[in-house]
Design a protein around this motif. Structure first.
Motif, PDB file in Angstrom:
ATOM      1  N   ILE A   1     -17.822  18.329   8.936  1.00 49.32           N
ATOM      2  CA  ILE A   1     -17.390  19.312   7.938  1.00 49.32           C
ATOM      3  C   ILE A   1     -18.604  19.854   7.191  1.00 49.32           C
ATOM      4  O   ILE A   1     -18.698  21.056   6.920  1.00 49.32           O
ATOM      5  N   PHE A   2     -19.544  18.985   6.858  1.00 48.28           N
ATOM      6  CA  PHE A   2     -20.780  19.444   6.214  1.00 48.28           C
ATOM      7  C   PHE A   2     -21.519  20.472   7.082  1.00 48.28           C
ATOM      8  O   PHE A   2     -22.151  21.397   6.570  1.00 48.28           O
ATOM      9  N   SER A   3     -21.402  20.334   8.401  1.00 50.03           N
ATOM     10  CA  SER A   3     -22.122  21.234   9.318  1.00 50.03           C
ATOM     11  C   SER A   3     -21.481  22.612   9.392  1.00 50.03           C
ATOM     12  O   SER A   3     -22.101  23.556   9.912  1.00 50.03           O
ATOM     13  N   GLY A   4     -20.236  22.741   8.926  1.00 47.10           N
ATOM     14  CA  GLY A   4     -19.564  24.030   8.909  1.00 47.10           C
ATOM     15  C   GLY A   4     -18.729  24.343  10.131  1.00 47.10           C
ATOM     16  O   GLY A   4     -18.134  25.419  10.218  1.00 47.10           O
ATOM     17  N   HIS A   5     -18.637  23.424  11.088  1.00 45.52           N
ATOM     18  CA  HIS A   5     -17.854  23.663  12.297  1.00 45.52           C
ATOM     19  C   HIS A   5     -16.355  23.540  12.028  1.00 45.52           C
ATOM     20  O   HIS A   5     -15.917  22.763  11.176  1.00 45.52           O
ATOM     21  N   ASP A   6     -15.565  24.300  12.801  1.00 42.91           N
ATOM     22  CA  ASP A   6     -14.125  24.049  12.845  1.00 42.91           C
ATOM     23  C   ASP A   6     -13.896  22.696  13.510  1.00 42.91           C
ATOM     24  O   ASP A   6     -14.708  22.261  14.347  1.00 42.91           O
ATOM     25  N   VAL A   7     -12.775  22.046  13.161  1.00 45.87           N
ATOM     26  CA  VAL A   7     -12.541  20.687  13.642  1.00 45.87           C
ATOM     27  C   VAL A   7     -11.092  20.493  14.074  1.00 45.87           C
ATOM     28  O   VAL A   7     -10.168  20.958  13.402  1.00 45.87           O
ATOM     29  N   LEU A   8     -10.899  19.804  15.193  1.00 49.22           N
ATOM     30  CA  LEU A   8      -9.602  19.266  15.587  1.00 49.22           C
ATOM     31  C   LEU A   8      -9.768  17.759  15.624  1.00 49.22           C
ATOM     32  O   LEU A   8     -10.466  17.228  16.496  1.00 49.22           O
ATOM     33  N   ALA A   9      -9.186  17.077  14.665  1.00 52.54           N
ATOM     34  CA  ALA A   9      -9.393  15.630  14.532  1.00 52.54           C
ATOM     35  C   ALA A   9      -8.102  14.875  14.813  1.00 52.54           C
ATOM     36  O   ALA A   9      -7.039  15.210  14.266  1.00 52.54           O
TER      37      ALA A   9
ATOM     38  N   LEU B   1       0.715  22.410  19.140  1.00 48.61           N
ATOM     39  CA  LEU B   1      -0.534  22.230  18.412  1.00 48.61           C
ATOM     40  C   LEU B   1      -1.722  22.682  19.254  1.00 48.61           C
ATOM     41  O   LEU B   1      -2.676  23.280  18.738  1.00 48.61           O
ATOM     42  N   LYS B   2      -1.679  22.405  20.542  1.00 50.11           N
ATOM     43  CA  LYS B   2      -2.748  22.879  21.435  1.00 50.11           C
ATOM     44  C   LYS B   2      -2.837  24.408  21.372  1.00 50.11           C
ATOM     45  O   LYS B   2      -3.929  24.971  21.308  1.00 50.11           O
ATOM     46  N   LYS B   3      -1.662  25.046  21.401  1.00 47.68           N
ATOM     47  CA  LYS B   3      -1.624  26.509  21.358  1.00 47.68           C
ATOM     48  C   LYS B   3      -2.186  27.023  20.035  1.00 47.68           C
ATOM     49  O   LYS B   3      -2.989  27.957  20.000  1.00 47.68           O
ATOM     50  N   LEU B   4      -1.754  26.392  18.938  1.00 46.08           N
ATOM     51  CA  LEU B   4      -2.234  26.813  17.619  1.00 46.08           C
ATOM     52  C   LEU B   4      -3.740  26.627  17.502  1.00 46.08           C
ATOM     53  O   LEU B   4      -4.446  27.487  16.968  1.00 46.08           O
ATOM     54  N   SER B   5      -4.246  25.517  17.999  1.00 45.94           N
ATOM     55  CA  SER B   5      -5.683  25.245  17.891  1.00 45.94           C
ATOM     56  C   SER B   5      -6.496  26.282  18.655  1.00 45.94           C
ATOM     57  O   SER B   5      -7.577  26.683  18.215  1.00 45.94           O
ATOM     58  N   ARG B   6      -5.965  26.742  19.802  1.00 48.13           N
ATOM     59  CA  ARG B   6      -6.670  27.770  20.572  1.00 48.13           C
ATOM     60  C   ARG B   6      -6.709  29.098  19.812  1.00 48.13           C
ATOM     61  O   ARG B   6      -7.682  29.852  19.887  1.00 48.13           O
ATOM     62  N   GLU B   7      -5.643  29.367  19.054  1.00 47.64           N
ATOM     63  CA  GLU B   7      -5.547  30.634  18.327  1.00 47.64           C
ATOM     64  C   GLU B   7      -6.334  30.619  17.017  1.00 47.64           C
ATOM     65  O   GLU B   7      -6.832  31.652  16.574  1.00 47.64           O
ATOM     66  N   VAL B   8      -6.444  29.448  16.384  1.00 46.10           N
ATOM     67  CA  VAL B   8      -6.993  29.358  15.032  1.00 46.10           C
ATOM     68  C   VAL B   8      -8.448  28.891  15.007  1.00 46.10           C
ATOM     69  O   VAL B   8      -9.267  29.414  14.245  1.00 46.10           O
ATOM     70  N   LEU B   9      -8.771  27.916  15.840  1.00 48.35           N
ATOM     71  CA  LEU B   9     -10.089  27.292  15.766  1.00 48.35           C
ATOM     72  C   LEU B   9     -11.129  28.046  16.587  1.00 48.35           C
ATOM     73  O   LEU B   9     -10.858  28.526  17.689  1.00 48.35           O
ATOM     74  N   HIS B  10     -12.331  28.124  16.036  1.00 46.58           N
ATOM     75  CA  HIS B  10     -13.452  28.790  16.712  1.00 46.58           C
ATOM     76  C   HIS B  10     -14.494  27.749  17.119  1.00 46.58           C
ATOM     77  O   HIS B  10     -15.118  27.118  16.266  1.00 46.58           O
ATOM     78  N   LYS B  11     -14.636  27.557  18.417  1.00 47.53           N
ATOM     79  CA  LYS B  11     -15.590  26.579  18.961  1.00 47.53           C
ATOM     80  C   LYS B  11     -15.525  25.256  18.183  1.00 47.53           C
ATOM     81  O   LYS B  11     -16.517  24.787  17.613  1.00 47.53           O
ATOM     82  N   PRO B  12     -14.349  24.648  18.155  1.00 44.03           N
ATOM     83  CA  PRO B  12     -14.178  23.452  17.316  1.00 44.03           C
ATOM     84  C   PRO B  12     -14.854  22.206  17.873  1.00 44.03           C
ATOM     85  O   PRO B  12     -15.040  22.068  19.081  1.00 44.03           O
TER      86      PRO B  12
END
Length: 439
Positions: free
Chosen positions: A35-43, A192-203
């Motif tokens: 999170i400190f690095s600024g990346h999107d995350v799927l945890a 959730l997989k579908k949502l993550s593909r739509e929302v997250l950028h290079k997570p």
């Protein structure tokens, strides 16, 4: 690894020290630096692993470092599925940010709308909210989300399972395109997989426990039992084994009420929470349970989402949940914060197909134990339950020809007898007669 090694500010370390937290959990070690690095995350992390602090601490530190005195406006939005989880996450932000100048607000249905509005008008930095109540405030122009820097969806799988995808989509329309997205989930469902593909950028993907697995410290056991003897077996196991703090999951509201009544008649102090209970009733029941005033808390899956009860050692699944992955959330109520837990499932012949679905999800068969006087003669076949069981079953989904439900949606009358010094139920005496006998 200590929290100081994660480069947290002294003011945050002071708050953690006040709570006697010194070492970071595995999810905190992994998630905080990302999170400190600024990346999107799927945890992927089970409940009870410290995931709230894993996203709250770096968000608090970032916002505090860039805070301008007196300028309180929305910078972080945390979406949660239930009011109980909303209150718990908000409390965590308050405690971890005790020595910071930031202000947080929690928004959920059932609470005073005007009071929430007034607090929003006074300025807020962090918003923890359920989707429905947040949209109400957006619709009244009480809040502007265009300044949001962090978006967190906690228990994202649950938010989607509960049918809130449309509301989430509406909220996204009010958010800025440039933001850091953090999705936390115990399971990785298709939506959730579908949502993550739509929302997250290079997570960055972080998995402390594999998504879709139960907590490793939880011992699981299945007891086969005829459907009409489940309540009897439940009260017998709790009483004879002297379980002092027990949570029982039931699929349906009406059955939750029935189970709670049966346990009360067995002499077990019990409370029940489900969607028809008010926010105040649910809060009182949970508070009484945590304080030891009641011994058993009966809950539907939706009502129990996000409940944090660190000392809970035993969880019962009275039945198999409608949504197979909800089984993970049930199990996740125990075995928290590194403590061992016990999860017991009561399985009737008509639920064997559903149990196999759970076992496939877990990747292993669950151990089964038969208790004399309770185990059914037939547990069903590879194709499902016995025809006679299907006709009798009121489960409404499994082992029958009824359509499988993806929504959230009279036992036989008995008299009491004694077994090992504890009341259990036999056939033929009505509930009304039992109540008379207790007066």
């Amino acid at each position: 690894m200590s929290f100081s090694e994660l480069h947290l500010k002294p003011s945050i370390l002071k708050a953690l020290e006040k709570k006697a937290y010194s070492d970071a959990t595995p999810i905190q070690k992994e998630l905080i630096p990302v999170i400190f690095s600024g990346h999107d995350v799927l945890a992927g992390a089970q409940t009870g692993t410290g995931k709230t602090a894993a996203f709250a601490l770096p968000i608090l530190q970032d916002l505090a470092g860039k805070f301008e005195e007196g300028k309180h406006y929305p910078k972080a939005l945390i979406l949660v599925p239930t009011r109980e989880l909303a209150k718990q996450v908000h409390q965590s932000f308050v405690e971890y940010g005790e020595f910071l100048p930031l202000k947080s607000e929690v928004l959920y249905g059932g609470a005073n709308f005007s009071a929430q509005t007034n607090r929003l008008k006074n300025g807020v930095d962090i918003i923890i909210a359920t989707t429905g109540r947040l949209l109400e405030h957006i619709g009244k122009n009480h809040i502007d989300l265009k300044t949001i820097k962090f978006l967190v969806m906690d228990e994202a799988d649950t938010i989607l399972d509960m049918g809130f995808l449309n509301e989430v989509s509406q909220i996204f329309q009010h958010l800025p395109e440039t933001r850091q997205n953090i999705l936390i989930s115990a399971t990785l469902s298709a939506p959730l997989k579908k949502l993550s593909r739509e929302v997250l950028h290079k997570p960055k993907r972080i998995e402390v426990d594999n998504m879709g697995t139960a907590a490793s410290l939880v011992k699981q056991v299945v007891y086969p039992v005829e459907a009409e003897k489940k309540a009897e077996l439940l009260s017998y196991l709790i009483g004879s084994r002297n379980y002092s703090m027990v949570m029982v999951f039931v699929r349906k509201r009406a059955e939750a009420d029935m189970v709670a009544e049966e346990l009360e008649l067995s002499g077990l102090k019990t409370a029940v929470i489900h969607g028809e209970k008010s926010s105040g009733e649910r809060s009182r029941a949970l508070s009484d349970f945590k304080e030891g005033k009641i011994r058993v808390l009966v809950a539907t899956d939706i009502a129990a989402r996000g409940l944090d009860i660190p000392s809970l050692e035993v969880v019962f699944s009275y039945d198999i949940p409608h949504v197979t992955q909800d089984f993970i959330h049930r199990i996740g109520r125990t075995g928290r914060a590194g403590k061992a837990g016990l999860a017991i499932t009561l399985i009737s012949p008509s639920e064997m197909v559903a149990l196999r679905d759970v076992e496939r999800m877990l990747g292993r068969p669950l151990p089964k134990e038969n208790l004399e006087g309770y185990a059914p003669k037939v547990l069903g076949t590879q194709k499902g339950a016995r025809k006679s069981d299907k006709k009798k079953s009121t489960d409404g989904a499994f082992g029958s020809k009824k359509k499988k439900s993806t929504t959230f949606s009279k036992t036989k009358k008995r008299k009491t007898t004694k077994r090992d010094g504890f009341k259990v139920y036999d056939e033929n005496k009505s509930t009304k007669d039992k109540k008379k006998g207790r007066k």
